[in-house]
Design a protein around this motif. Structure first.
Motif, PDB file in Angstrom:
ATOM      1  N   VAL A 199      23.094 -47.382   9.022  1.00  0.00           N
ATOM      2  CA  VAL A 199      22.650 -48.020  10.158  1.00  0.00           C
ATOM      3  C   VAL A 199      23.195 -49.267  10.033  1.00  0.00           C
ATOM      4  O   VAL A 199      22.846 -50.337   9.001  1.00  0.00           O
ATOM      5  N   PHE A 200      23.347 -49.546  11.314  1.00  0.00           N
ATOM      6  CA  PHE A 200      24.147 -50.987  11.375  1.00  0.00           C
ATOM      7  C   PHE A 200      23.365 -50.940  12.543  1.00  0.00           C
ATOM      8  O   PHE A 200      22.639 -50.884  14.159  1.00  0.00           O
ATOM      9  N   VAL A 201      22.821 -53.017  12.138  1.00  0.00           N
ATOM     10  CA  VAL A 201      22.630 -53.982  13.965  1.00  0.00           C
ATOM     11  C   VAL A 201      23.113 -55.364  13.723  1.00  0.00           C
ATOM     12  O   VAL A 201      24.093 -55.691  12.629  1.00  0.00           O
ATOM     13  N   SER A 202      22.970 -56.249  14.672  1.00  0.00           N
ATOM     14  CA  SER A 202      23.383 -57.167  15.230  1.00  0.00           C
ATOM     15  C   SER A 202      22.764 -58.975  14.481  1.00  0.00           C
ATOM     16  O   SER A 202      21.614 -58.705  15.662  1.00  0.00           O
ATOM     17  N   ARG A 203      23.073 -59.553  13.979  1.00  0.00           N
ATOM     18  CA  ARG A 203      22.158 -60.895  14.314  1.00  0.00           C
ATOM     19  C   ARG A 203      22.284 -61.402  15.820  1.00  0.00           C
ATOM     20  O   ARG A 203      22.124 -61.796  16.074  1.00  0.00           O
ATOM     21  N   LYS A 209      15.171 -59.641  15.419  1.00  0.00           N
ATOM     22  CA  LYS A 209      14.216 -58.634  14.533  1.00  0.00           C
ATOM     23  C   LYS A 209      13.426 -57.718  14.618  1.00  0.00           C
ATOM     24  O   LYS A 209      13.206 -56.961  13.574  1.00  0.00           O
ATOM     25  N   THR A 210      13.235 -57.601  15.818  1.00  0.00           N
ATOM     26  CA  THR A 210      12.584 -56.018  16.476  1.00  0.00           C
ATOM     27  C   THR A 210      14.273 -54.981  15.877  1.00  0.00           C
ATOM     28  O   THR A 210      13.489 -53.867  15.457  1.00  0.00           O
ATOM     29  N   SER A 211      15.412 -55.436  16.187  1.00  0.00           N
ATOM     30  CA  SER A 211      16.465 -54.290  15.946  1.00  0.00           C
ATOM     31  C   SER A 211      16.108 -53.877  14.544  1.00  0.00           C
ATOM     32  O   SER A 211      16.667 -53.025  13.816  1.00  0.00           O
ATOM     33  N   PHE A 212      16.369 -54.982  13.854  1.00  0.00           N
ATOM     34  CA  PHE A 212      15.948 -54.803  12.519  1.00  0.00           C
ATOM     35  C   PHE A 212      15.090 -53.621  11.428  1.00  0.00           C
ATOM     36  O   PHE A 212      15.117 -53.183  11.234  1.00  0.00           O
ATOM     37  N   ALA A 213      13.922 -53.883  12.263  1.00  0.00           N
ATOM     38  CA  ALA A 213      12.909 -53.047  12.098  1.00  0.00           C
ATOM     39  C   ALA A 213      12.952 -51.916  12.344  1.00  0.00           C
ATOM     40  O   ALA A 213      12.845 -50.875  11.204  1.00  0.00           O
ATOM     41  N   PHE A 214      13.638 -51.624  13.400  1.00  0.00           N
ATOM     42  CA  PHE A 214      13.175 -50.547  13.864  1.00  0.00           C
ATOM     43  C   PHE A 214      14.995 -50.266  13.134  1.00  0.00           C
ATOM     44  O   PHE A 214      14.586 -48.559  12.289  1.00  0.00           O
ATOM     45  N   VAL A 269      20.455 -50.324  17.837  1.00  0.00           N
ATOM     46  CA  VAL A 269      20.367 -50.136  16.520  1.00  0.00           C
ATOM     47  C   VAL A 269      21.769 -49.096  17.050  1.00  0.00           C
ATOM     48  O   VAL A 269      21.877 -48.419  17.414  1.00  0.00           O
ATOM     49  N   LEU A 270      23.152 -49.189  15.886  1.00  0.00           N
ATOM     50  CA  LEU A 270      23.605 -48.213  15.914  1.00  0.00           C
ATOM     51  C   LEU A 270      23.510 -47.051  14.165  1.00  0.00           C
ATOM     52  O   LEU A 270      23.671 -47.632  13.149  1.00  0.00           O
ATOM     53  N   LEU A 271      23.394 -45.869  14.518  1.00  0.00           N
ATOM     54  CA  LEU A 271      23.769 -45.373  13.449  1.00  0.00           C
ATOM     55  C   LEU A 271      25.020 -44.543  13.088  1.00  0.00           C
ATOM     56  O   LEU A 271      25.103 -43.212  14.350  1.00  0.00           O
TER      57      LEU A 271
END
Length: 316
Positions: A199-203, A209-214, A269-271
């Protein structure tokens, strides 16, 4: 410290009322309902005066509501109201089908384009979410070549004013890890060395914050379904594909440069659902059973995101 000092001033509070104070320290300030500012009521003041003059106060006089903490000089941020609770029927989830017919993504060990895997899984997730009441779920299909299609899908998601953006992909490996083999008389490539979801997120996302939580919710659900995450991205052998591992327990990685994560104006989010270049995992990823497992995990993550405790992450 302010809350603690105020609690000491109000020592006559009953134990059953004082339990609320520990909840304040555990939770976010946004979860606390803002008390009215200004002078305490005459009713509360008279009770305080009575408590000082009568050592053996009756239980009724000792029951002082913690609303009396209102006059204490607390920061205004402590009284910021929580975001509205999530309404599943209005939550707009955009499911981005990774790649396009013209730009198919990775090719599996058995010569099936990644786009085909992405489309089948995204459709199953859409079905599950809508069955759970998330009626505004949108399946996003774009056309065109590589980079151009990326900007098209970002623009589409932003125009839809999505609340959550989830890009569906299936993984491969850098070319240096590929081995040759033949499948049904055709030359192909495989690598059985790595497997698992990631699972990937971008700062760089405006709502990291919400991206990382999801992302955390999705990764935890994948793990709860008995799946393992792809650990190779944190290893130096990946070279320029190495990523920072934000959670070693669940497999959430940081990938700042991904256009669909940093250009979208909502939590994104990228899965990578699994490796299709791994011959055994490719077969599992092709099965309806594995698509059901992953789509159930994603649906559970969206439902958890919609629970009241997630309202502190920001307005939906």
């Amino acid at each position: 410290m302010i809350f603690a000092m105020a609690a000491m001033v109000l020592l006559p509070i009953e134990v059953s009322d004082a339990g609320w104070l520990s909840d304040v320290f555990k939770g976010s300030p946004k979860e606390a309902k803002a008390p009215k500012q200004g002078k305490p009521s005459k009713h509360v003041t008279s009770r305080k005066r009575a408590a000082l003059t009568k050592p053996a106060a009756s239980p009724k006089r000792r029951t002082i509501r913690l609303a009396a903490l209102g006059p204490v000089g607390l920061p205004s941020a402590a009284f910021k109201p929580a975001a509205p609770l999530c309404d599943p029927s209005k939550l707009r989830v955009v499911l981005d089908v990774g790649h396009t017919v013209e730009s198919e993504g990775a090719i599996s060990a058995r010569n099936v384009p990644e786009f085909v895997f992405n489309l089948h899984l995204a459709k199953r997730i859409e079905e599950k979410l809508k069955a759970e009441g998330f009626a505004e779920t949108k399946l996003l299909l774009t056309e065109g070549k590589a980079k151009h299609s990326l900007f098209k899908r970002v623009a589409a998601a932003n125009d839809l004013r999505a609340d959550l953006f989830l890009s569906i992909h299936h993984d491969s490996v850098p070319n240096k890890f590929l081995e040759d083999w033949e499948f049904e008389g055709k030359k192909s490539h495989f690598s059985d060395r790595f497997s698992g979801y990631s699972v990937f997120v971008s700062r760089s996302n405006p709502d990291f914050k919400t991206s990382f939580a999801f992302a955390e919710l999705i990764a935890k659900e994948m793990k709860a379904q008995g799946l393992d995450y792809a650990r190779q991205y944190s290893q130096p052998i990946m070279g320029r594909y190495q990523r920072e591992l934000l959670n070693k327990e669940t497999g959430v990685y940081r990938y700042d440069e991904l256009i669909v994560l940093r250009k979208t104006r909502m939590a994104a989010v990228l899965l990578e659902a699994g490796s299709i270049i791994n011959r055994d995992e490719e077969l599992r990823m092709s099965s309806p059973e594995r698509r059901d497992i992953i789509s159930s995990g994603v649906t559970a993550a969206v439902k958890a995101f919609c629970e009241p405790r997630w309202a502190m992450l920001g307005p939906l």
